[in-house]
Design a protein around this motif. Structure first.
Motif, PDB file in Angstrom:
ATOM      1  N   GLY A   1      14.355 -12.393  -6.631  1.00  0.00           N
ATOM      2  CA  GLY A   1      15.779 -12.642  -6.495  1.00  0.00           C
ATOM      3  C   GLY A   1      16.103 -14.035  -6.023  1.00  0.00           C
ATOM      4  O   GLY A   1      15.299 -14.699  -5.366  1.00  0.00           O
ATOM      5  N   ILE A   2      17.288 -14.473  -6.367  1.00  0.00           N
ATOM      6  CA  ILE A   2      17.832 -15.751  -5.907  1.00  0.00           C
ATOM      7  C   ILE A   2      19.068 -15.443  -5.068  1.00  0.00           C
ATOM      8  O   ILE A   2      20.061 -14.905  -5.584  1.00  0.00           O
ATOM      9  CB  ILE A   2      18.216 -16.650  -7.092  1.00  0.00           C
ATOM     10  N   PRO A   3      19.052 -15.732  -3.771  1.00  0.00           N
ATOM     11  CA  PRO A   3      20.216 -15.451  -2.917  1.00  0.00           C
ATOM     12  C   PRO A   3      21.447 -16.233  -3.369  1.00  0.00           C
ATOM     13  O   PRO A   3      21.344 -17.313  -3.973  1.00  0.00           O
ATOM     14  CB  PRO A   3      19.743 -15.912  -1.525  1.00  0.00           C
ATOM     15  N   ASN A   4      22.597 -15.715  -3.045  1.00  0.00           N
ATOM     16  CA  ASN A   4      23.852 -16.343  -3.452  1.00  0.00           C
ATOM     17  C   ASN A   4      24.000 -17.764  -2.935  1.00  0.00           C
ATOM     18  O   ASN A   4      24.610 -18.612  -3.599  1.00  0.00           O
ATOM     19  CB  ASN A   4      25.044 -15.498  -2.982  1.00  0.00           C
ATOM     20  N   ASP A   5      23.452 -18.024  -1.752  1.00  0.00           N
ATOM     21  CA  ASP A   5      23.641 -19.368  -1.192  1.00  0.00           C
ATOM     22  C   ASP A   5      22.825 -20.442  -1.915  1.00  0.00           C
ATOM     23  O   ASP A   5      22.953 -21.633  -1.614  1.00  0.00           O
ATOM     24  CB  ASP A   5      23.340 -19.386   0.307  1.00  0.00           C
ATOM     25  N   MET A   6      22.000 -20.035  -2.866  1.00  0.00           N
ATOM     26  CA  MET A   6      21.242 -21.001  -3.660  1.00  0.00           C
ATOM     27  C   MET A   6      21.884 -21.268  -5.015  1.00  0.00           C
ATOM     28  O   MET A   6      21.439 -22.146  -5.768  1.00  0.00           O
ATOM     29  CB  MET A   6      19.805 -20.495  -3.870  1.00  0.00           C
ATOM     30  N   LEU A   7      22.918 -20.526  -5.352  1.00  0.00           N
ATOM     31  CA  LEU A   7      23.497 -20.618  -6.682  1.00  0.00           C
ATOM     32  C   LEU A   7      24.115 -21.984  -6.970  1.00  0.00           C
ATOM     33  O   LEU A   7      24.034 -22.493  -8.095  1.00  0.00           O
ATOM     34  CB  LEU A   7      24.544 -19.521  -6.884  1.00  0.00           C
ATOM     35  N   TYR A   8      24.735 -22.580  -5.974  1.00  0.00           N
ATOM     36  CA  TYR A   8      25.428 -23.860  -6.207  1.00  0.00           C
ATOM     37  C   TYR A   8      24.452 -24.921  -6.701  1.00  0.00           C
ATOM     38  O   TYR A   8      24.702 -25.586  -7.721  1.00  0.00           O
ATOM     39  CB  TYR A   8      26.123 -24.337  -4.928  1.00  0.00           C
ATOM     40  N   ASN A   9      23.347 -25.114  -5.998  1.00  0.00           N
ATOM     41  CA  ASN A   9      22.379 -26.139  -6.397  1.00  0.00           C
ATOM     42  C   ASN A   9      21.784 -25.848  -7.774  1.00  0.00           C
ATOM     43  O   ASN A   9      21.574 -26.754  -8.580  1.00  0.00           O
ATOM     44  CB  ASN A   9      21.265 -26.255  -5.362  1.00  0.00           C
ATOM     45  N   LEU A  10      21.499 -24.592  -8.032  1.00  0.00           N
ATOM     46  CA  LEU A  10      20.916 -24.221  -9.320  1.00  0.00           C
ATOM     47  C   LEU A  10      21.918 -24.397 -10.460  1.00  0.00           C
ATOM     48  O   LEU A  10      21.537 -24.680 -11.590  1.00  0.00           O
ATOM     49  CB  LEU A  10      20.411 -22.784  -9.275  1.00  0.00           C
TER      50      LEU A  10
ATOM     51  N   LYS B   1       0.837  -1.207   0.000  1.00  0.00           N
ATOM     52  CA  LYS B   1       0.000   0.000   0.000  1.00  0.00           C
ATOM     53  C   LYS B   1       0.873   1.259   0.000  1.00  0.00           C
ATOM     54  O   LYS B   1       0.555   2.252  -0.669  1.00  0.00           O
ATOM     55  CB  LYS B   1      -0.936   0.020   1.206  1.00  0.00           C
ATOM     56  N   LEU B   2       1.976   1.223   0.730  1.00  0.00           N
ATOM     57  CA  LEU B   2       2.922   2.350   0.743  1.00  0.00           C
ATOM     58  C   LEU B   2       3.441   2.615  -0.667  1.00  0.00           C
ATOM     59  O   LEU B   2       3.517   3.759  -1.117  1.00  0.00           O
ATOM     60  CB  LEU B   2       4.077   2.038   1.690  1.00  0.00           C
ATOM     61  N   LEU B   3       3.784   1.547  -1.362  1.00  0.00           N
ATOM     62  CA  LEU B   3       4.268   1.682  -2.734  1.00  0.00           C
ATOM     63  C   LEU B   3       3.202   2.298  -3.632  1.00  0.00           C
ATOM     64  O   LEU B   3       3.472   3.228  -4.390  1.00  0.00           O
ATOM     65  CB  LEU B   3       4.675   0.309  -3.274  1.00  0.00           C
ATOM     66  N   LYS B   4       2.011   1.775  -3.550  1.00  0.00           N
ATOM     67  CA  LYS B   4       0.933   2.259  -4.421  1.00  0.00           C
ATOM     68  C   LYS B   4       0.557   3.701  -4.078  1.00  0.00           C
ATOM     69  O   LYS B   4       0.299   4.508  -4.970  1.00  0.00           O
ATOM     70  CB  LYS B   4      -0.278   1.338  -4.304  1.00  0.00           C
ATOM     71  N   ASP B   5       0.527   4.036  -2.782  1.00  0.00           N
ATOM     72  CA  ASP B   5       0.187   5.399  -2.376  1.00  0.00           C
ATOM     73  C   ASP B   5       1.199   6.415  -2.908  1.00  0.00           C
ATOM     74  O   ASP B   5       0.871   7.588  -3.108  1.00  0.00           O
ATOM     75  CB  ASP B   5       0.119   5.509  -0.851  1.00  0.00           C
ATOM     76  N   ASN B   6       2.429   5.950  -3.128  1.00  0.00           N
ATOM     77  CA  ASN B   6       3.484   6.840  -3.616  1.00  0.00           C
ATOM     78  C   ASN B   6       3.735   6.686  -5.114  1.00  0.00           C
ATOM     79  O   ASN B   6       4.753   7.148  -5.625  1.00  0.00           O
ATOM     80  CB  ASN B   6       4.775   6.582  -2.833  1.00  0.00           C
ATOM     81  N   GLY B   7       2.795   6.054  -5.814  1.00  0.00           N
ATOM     82  CA  GLY B   7       2.916   5.930  -7.251  1.00  0.00           C
ATOM     83  C   GLY B   7       3.990   4.970  -7.706  1.00  0.00           C
ATOM     84  O   GLY B   7       4.495   5.046  -8.820  1.00  0.00           O
ATOM     85  N   ILE B   8       4.342   4.027  -6.851  1.00  0.00           N
ATOM     86  CA  ILE B   8       5.417   3.090  -7.156  1.00  0.00           C
ATOM     87  C   ILE B   8       4.872   1.951  -8.001  1.00  0.00           C
ATOM     88  O   ILE B   8       3.902   1.312  -7.634  1.00  0.00           O
ATOM     89  CB  ILE B   8       6.027   2.546  -5.852  1.00  0.00           C
ATOM     90  N   GLN B   9       5.522   1.665  -9.099  1.00  0.00           N
ATOM     91  CA  GLN B   9       5.002   0.699 -10.056  1.00  0.00           C
ATOM     92  C   GLN B   9       5.916  -0.482 -10.313  1.00  0.00           C
ATOM     93  O   GLN B   9       5.598  -1.360 -11.108  1.00  0.00           O
ATOM     94  CB  GLN B   9       4.697   1.404 -11.387  1.00  0.00           C
ATOM     95  N   LYS B  10       7.085  -0.506  -9.684  1.00  0.00           N
ATOM     96  CA  LYS B  10       8.010  -1.630  -9.854  1.00  0.00           C
ATOM     97  C   LYS B  10       8.662  -1.979  -8.524  1.00  0.00           C
ATOM     98  O   LYS B  10       8.993  -1.084  -7.753  1.00  0.00           O
ATOM     99  CB  LYS B  10       9.115  -1.288 -10.855  1.00  0.00           C
ATOM    100  N   VAL B  11       8.873  -3.273  -8.289  1.00  0.00           N
ATOM    101  CA  VAL B  11       9.591  -3.704  -7.100  1.00  0.00           C
ATOM    102  C   VAL B  11      10.674  -4.702  -7.479  1.00  0.00           C
ATOM    103  O   VAL B  11      10.517  -5.473  -8.411  1.00  0.00           O
ATOM    104  CB  VAL B  11       8.658  -4.341  -6.045  1.00  0.00           C
ATOM    105  N   LYS B  12      11.763  -4.662  -6.728  1.00  0.00           N
ATOM    106  CA  LYS B  12      12.876  -5.587  -6.947  1.00  0.00           C
ATOM    107  C   LYS B  12      13.197  -6.244  -5.610  1.00  0.00           C
ATOM    108  O   LYS B  12      13.465  -5.575  -4.624  1.00  0.00           O
ATOM    109  CB  LYS B  12      14.089  -4.833  -7.501  1.00  0.00           C
ATOM    110  N   LEU B  13      13.144  -7.578  -5.595  1.00  0.00           N
ATOM    111  CA  LEU B  13      13.362  -8.350  -4.380  1.00  0.00           C
ATOM    112  C   LEU B  13      14.623  -9.188  -4.490  1.00  0.00           C
ATOM    113  O   LEU B  13      14.996  -9.622  -5.572  1.00  0.00           O
ATOM    114  CB  LEU B  13      12.167  -9.285  -4.143  1.00  0.00           C
ATOM    115  N   PHE B  14      15.247  -9.476  -3.346  1.00  0.00           N
ATOM    116  CA  PHE B  14      16.413 -10.342  -3.340  1.00  0.00           C
ATOM    117  C   PHE B  14      16.022 -11.805  -3.221  1.00  0.00           C
ATOM    118  O   PHE B  14      16.850 -12.677  -3.404  1.00  0.00           O
ATOM    119  CB  PHE B  14      17.351 -10.002  -2.193  1.00  0.00           C
ATOM    120  N   ASP B  15      14.787 -12.074  -2.848  1.00  0.00           N
ATOM    121  CA  ASP B  15      14.342 -13.455  -2.740  1.00  0.00           C
ATOM    122  C   ASP B  15      12.950 -13.568  -3.332  1.00  0.00           C
ATOM    123  O   ASP B  15      12.511 -12.676  -4.070  1.00  0.00           O
ATOM    124  CB  ASP B  15      14.396 -13.935  -1.287  1.00  0.00           C
TER     125      ASP B  15
END
Length: 487
Positions: A79-88, A46-60
């Motif tokens: 996002g994909i954390p670094n500790d998941m890179l080996y298995n992937l 809601k904070l994002l939308k109230d401020n006209g925010i239209q994109k989000v970027k997550l680390f997970d």
């Protein structure tokens, strides 16, 4: 490196805040969840939308966050954390399972508008000593293959948020830029792969870190209102380090035959506390200057046109690692409770930042040093040490918002920080013969003694702070605080 593009990696969750600037540019902001008392995902959306925010970027790909974004119309980078890179990297099946669970399911069932998958976060930082060098590219390839198999290859693009230390220049001129020698061939491979798949190169650029890391770095070169000694690079004039840093990358790509690769600025911003150059005034000056600088599709000397960038960050995070510096918990445009730190104009029709709504707080009470207690009490030093190693004391120290406190004020701040992070439990204000609970606000000037927000964890909900990263107070801050007790 002589271009003052020193940068540092931050292994933190980020959300990209996007606001329309003028008619063509869009800017985002990072939203992290490493907080002892985080705002709930619906509150943040809601904070994002109230401020006209239209994109989000997550680390997970936290399902609670993605669930809150369902039907919001906000574009998402998961996002994909670094500790998941080996298995992937080892298994295409693992990549397919990850995409099915964290991308396909949310797109089809929750109507989440996922546009990018960030594979790792700054995995080639020189300080990581090559830990992820051999697995990041294979993980990227496998995630791309999994997206194609899921029928999402044209809709969802892969990328790797990289620190600006993956490239460098031999002079102050961006035109001498190229990829770092130890990863040169790998970076060319990755960049070509991104180009072949219509994906962007994502880089994090921090003028603040240039200033923090180099005592000789010129302050006015970090901002956007004119540098007294602009750099002339064969007729291209650079009056701020952001443009110079960005174009060093452009030259690196161009020299290696990938000059048309699109670029996303994954992180850019300025902290407000924890260092002598981290304050509200500089943060407002930098962020507003940056927004104005990229408005109107001016771009940089080597890349005129729109700049796709994401402010770091949305909200302060009091449980982040402070290994890079005490400023690390103070990058937010908003305070921990979703209140704006300063005014920020996001466009011609902007009315300023809008605070988070329906936020509830704990009781108006604080834990402080008793007026009857002596700062010479032998229990003071271990009590302060314990409080700050289990809470956030990064607003104490030279040049910070609480730098002008006396010894008693520093001790009280430490006690209250521990008390608030422990939900004002009576037992959290029982430092032996030293502490007392008060209803009189001990805040002084810019130094605010926090009252934490009420979270679902406190009232029995499932969205607790378990799993958030905690780091003890760093040695320099501890020495500073203990020295005050001996005054």
């Amino acid at each position: 490196m002589r271009i003052w593009t020193v940068n540092y990696g931050f292994l933190v969750d980020i959300l990209v805040l996007c606001m329309v600037i003028g008619s063509v540019n869009c800017i985002g902001a990072n939203w992290g969840t490493q907080s002892t008392h985080p705002l709930t995902p619906p509150t943040v959306v809601k904070l994002l939308k109230d401020n006209g925010i239209q994109k989000v970027k997550l680390f997970d790909a936290d399902p609670r966050v993605l669930g809150a974004l369902s039907g919001s119309g906000i574009e998402v980078m998961v996002g994909i954390p670094n500790d998941m890179l080996y298995n992937l990297a080892q298994s295409v099946d693992a990549a397919e399972q990850w995409v099915a669970k964290n991308v396909s399911a949310h797109i089809s069932s929750d109507s989440v508008d996922i546009r990018y998958v960030a594979v790792g976060n700054e995995p080639f930082l020189s300080t990581l000593n090559g830990t992820y060098m051999g697995i990041t590219y294979p993980a990227l390839q496998n995630i791309q293959a999994a997206l194609i198999k899921a029928g999402l290859g044209n809709r969802v693009k892969v990328t790797i948020p990289l620190n600006a230390d993956v490239y460098q220049s031999s002079t102050v001129q961006p035109s001498t830029g190229d990829f770092r020698p130890d990863i040169h061939d790998l970076m060319v491979q990755i960049s070509q792969f991104l180009s072949d798949n219509g994906a962007p190169f994502t880089v994090n650029i921090y003028p603040f870190i240039s200033l923090y890391s180099d005592s000789n770095f010129p302050l006015d070169y970090a901002f956007f209102d004119g540098y007294s000694s602009p750099i002339n690079d064969n007729g291209r004039i650079y009056s701020n380090v952001f443009d110079a840093n960005h174009d060093t990358l452009v030259w690196a790509l161009q020299k290696n035959g990938i000059g048309n690769l699109s670029i996303i600025i994954g992180e850019v911003g300025w902290p407000t506390d924890g260092d002598r150059n981290a304050n509200v005034q500089y943060a407002q000056k930098f962020n507003q200057g940056f927004i104005s600088h990229i408005s109107g599709a001016k771009g940089t000397p080597m890349r005129p046109g729109p700049v796709d960038a994401y402010l770091f960050s949305l909200v302060d995070e009091d449980a982040k690692s402070i290994q890079p510096g005490n400023f690390e918990r103070h990058w937010g445009v908003f305070n921990y409770d979703g209140t704006p730190k300063y005014n920020l104009s996001l466009g011609s029709n902007s009315v300023g930042l809008i605070a988070a709504s329906n936020v509830q707080y704990l009781s108006r009470q604080w834990c402080v040093l008793s007026s009857n207690a002596s700062i010479d009490d032998p229990q003071v030093a271990p009590s302060v040490s314990y409080a700050c190693s289990h809470a956030d004391c990064t607003s104490l120290g030279y040049g910070t918002s609480c730098a002008n406190l006396d010894a008693r004020g520093n001790i009280s701040y430490a006690f209250n920080s521990y008390y608030q992070e422990n939900d004002q439990l009576e037992s959290a204000c029982q430092f032996p013969g030293l502490s007392v609970i008060t209803t009189t606000d001990p805040s002084r000037g810019d130094c605010k003694y926090k009252i934490m927000i009420l979270t679902s964890r406190i009232v029995g909900g499932a969205n607790g702070s378990s799993g958030f990263l905690k780091e003890p107070i760093n040695l320099l801050l501890l020495v500073f605080m203990l020295s005050l007790t001996l005054l």
